[in-house]
Design a protein around this motif. Structure first.
Motif, short mmCIF file in Angstrom:
data_model
loop_
_atom_site.label_atom_id
_atom_site.label_comp_id
_atom_site.label_asym_id
_atom_site.label_seq_id
_atom_site.Cartn_x
_atom_site.Cartn_y
_atom_site.Cartn_z
N LYS A 11 0.82 -1.22 0.00
CA LYS A 11 0.00 0.00 0.00
C LYS A 11 0.85 1.26 0.00
O LYS A 11 0.47 2.27 -0.57
CB LYS A 11 -0.93 -0.02 1.23
CG LYS A 11 -1.95 -1.17 1.20
CD LYS A 11 -2.94 -1.05 2.33
CE LYS A 11 -2.33 -1.31 3.69
NZ LYS A 11 -1.92 -2.72 3.88
N ALA A 12 2.02 1.21 0.65
CA ALA A 12 2.84 2.41 0.77
C ALA A 12 4.23 2.27 0.16
O ALA A 12 4.94 3.26 0.03
CB ALA A 12 2.97 2.80 2.25
N LYS A 29 6.20 5.13 -1.76
CA LYS A 29 5.23 5.76 -2.65
C LYS A 29 4.54 6.94 -1.95
O LYS A 29 4.56 7.06 -0.72
CB LYS A 29 4.16 4.74 -3.06
CG LYS A 29 4.70 3.51 -3.77
CD LYS A 29 3.57 2.70 -4.39
CE LYS A 29 2.65 2.09 -3.37
NZ LYS A 29 1.55 1.32 -3.95
N ASP A 30 3.89 7.76 -2.75
CA ASP A 30 3.07 8.84 -2.20
C ASP A 30 1.68 8.34 -1.81
O ASP A 30 0.90 9.10 -1.24
CB ASP A 30 2.93 9.98 -3.22
CG ASP A 30 4.20 10.80 -3.36
OD1 ASP A 30 5.07 10.72 -2.46
OD2 ASP A 30 4.33 11.52 -4.37
N ASP A 31 1.36 7.09 -2.14
CA ASP A 31 0.06 6.53 -1.79
C ASP A 31 -0.12 6.47 -0.28
O ASP A 31 0.81 6.12 0.46
CB ASP A 31 -0.08 5.11 -2.34
CG ASP A 31 -0.19 5.08 -3.86
OD1 ASP A 31 -0.05 6.15 -4.48
OD2 ASP A 31 -0.41 4.00 -4.41
N THR A 32 -1.31 6.79 0.16
CA THR A 32 -1.66 6.72 1.57
C THR A 32 -2.96 5.95 1.68
O THR A 32 -3.91 6.20 0.95
CB THR A 32 -1.87 8.14 2.16
OG1 THR A 32 -0.70 8.91 1.90
CG2 THR A 32 -2.11 8.08 3.65
N SER A 33 -2.98 4.96 2.58
CA SER A 33 -4.18 4.14 2.71
C SER A 33 -4.54 3.95 4.17
O SER A 33 -3.71 4.10 5.07
CB SER A 33 -3.98 2.77 2.05
OG SER A 33 -3.05 2.00 2.79
N GLY A 37 -6.85 -0.65 3.19
CA GLY A 37 -6.91 -0.28 1.78
C GLY A 37 -8.25 0.23 1.29
O GLY A 37 -8.41 0.50 0.10
N VAL A 40 -7.92 5.25 0.05
CA VAL A 40 -6.62 5.43 -0.58
C VAL A 40 -6.56 6.79 -1.25
O VAL A 40 -7.50 7.19 -1.94
CB VAL A 40 -6.32 4.33 -1.62
CG1 VAL A 40 -4.95 4.55 -2.25
CG2 VAL A 40 -6.41 2.95 -1.00
N GLU A 41 -5.46 7.51 -1.05
CA GLU A 41 -5.22 8.78 -1.73
C GLU A 41 -3.73 8.91 -2.00
O GLU A 41 -2.91 8.22 -1.37
CB GLU A 41 -5.68 9.97 -0.87
CG GLU A 41 -7.17 10.12 -0.72
CD GLU A 41 -7.55 11.35 0.10
OE1 GLU A 41 -6.71 12.27 0.20
OE2 GLU A 41 -8.66 11.37 0.65
N GLN A 42 -3.38 9.81 -2.90
CA GLN A 42 -1.98 10.16 -3.12
C GLN A 42 -1.72 11.52 -2.49
O GLN A 42 -2.48 12.47 -2.72
CB GLN A 42 -1.66 10.20 -4.61
CG GLN A 42 -1.40 8.84 -5.22
CD GLN A 42 -0.39 8.93 -6.35
OE1 GLN A 42 -0.28 9.94 -7.03
NE2 GLN A 42 0.38 7.87 -6.54
#
Length: 237
Positions: A11-12, A29-33, A37, A40-42
């Motif tokens: 996820k990250a 990653k810039d992904d945030t969950s 899951g 989820v946002e960037q």
């Protein structure tokens, strides 16, 4: 340093093979969950902040004698680490009641826990990381009795070291999770330590400075991470 084949996408982070077979490259990653899951946002620059935050914490722990998989930063978003045989167990240390502990036991958020609470969880998103105990770990062969004791010992040692580090920056280390793995028969701290995997509160205002800002739609997630890094003296590029 070039990345090899993709080993795992989480996820990250994305995990790649390193140039040496005993190493891996962690790409933040810039992904945030949150909520396994479901949300989820960037968030721009989060990967860079977490990568450099994690490097700072791992180096701090290594200097105090804690064995970790961290080797060195490669660039803003990538780090080189030892390739570990990961144990599928999360070790959680709680200094104050929050999150699932408050929900499970019906205790007020912020209650000081003395001594700190130590818990094991199975690392399995599909099962929502259920709480387990030493009997489960031994019966299913996830870790040996010596490894169970070592994970607990190192987790509490990390808690002592980081509680003091964050307190000096006017922050309360509420709780955190750790993961461990094996390398050449020895246990090492793996994965990462960042505001994604712990709770941090401002010592004066109790403002949340961690991923709870994302979970609770408080906004300013990356800004809070950067402020924590600034207080600690993390050299963000």
């Amino acid at each position: 340093m070039s990345r090899g084949e993709q080993i795992y996408k989480g996820k990250a982070k994305i995990v790649y093979a390193g140039e040496d077979p005993d190493t891996l490259v962690l790409h933040f990653k810039d992904d945030t969950s949150a909520f396994d899951g479901e949300k989820v946002e960037q968030l721009a620059s989060k990967g860079k902040v977490n990568n450099q935050f994690n490097a700072f914490i791992m180096e701090h722990l290594q200097a105090a004698g804690v064995p970790t998989h961290f080797l060195h930063l490669i660039n803003d978003t990538d780090s080189l680490v030892r390739r570990l045989d990961m144990i599928p167990v999360e070790c959680v240390v709680r200094n104050r009641a929050a999150g699932s502990l408050s929900r499970r036991l019906g205790v007020e958020e912020g209650l000081i826990l003395e001594p700190p609470v130590f818990e094991f969880f199975l690392k399995n998103d599909a099962l929502h990381d259920p709480m387990i105990n030493t009997s489960h770990i031994l019966s299913f062969g996830w870790a040996s009795e010596d490894e169970i004791h070592a994970m607990r010992r190192w987790s509490l040692r990390v808690n002592m070291l980081l509680t003091a580090l964050f307190a000096a920056a006017d922050l309360i280390l509420v709780d955190f999770k750790l993961e461990f793995g094996r390398y050449e028969g020895e246990l090492f701290l793996g994965d990462e330590f960042s505001p994604d995997g712990c709770r941090l509160w401002d010592a004066k205002t109790l403002e949340k400075m961690d991923k709870d800002r994302f979970r609770r739609n408080l906004g300013g997630v990356v800004e809070a991470y950067v402020e924590v890094a600034r207080r600690l003296g993390v050299p963000l590029s």
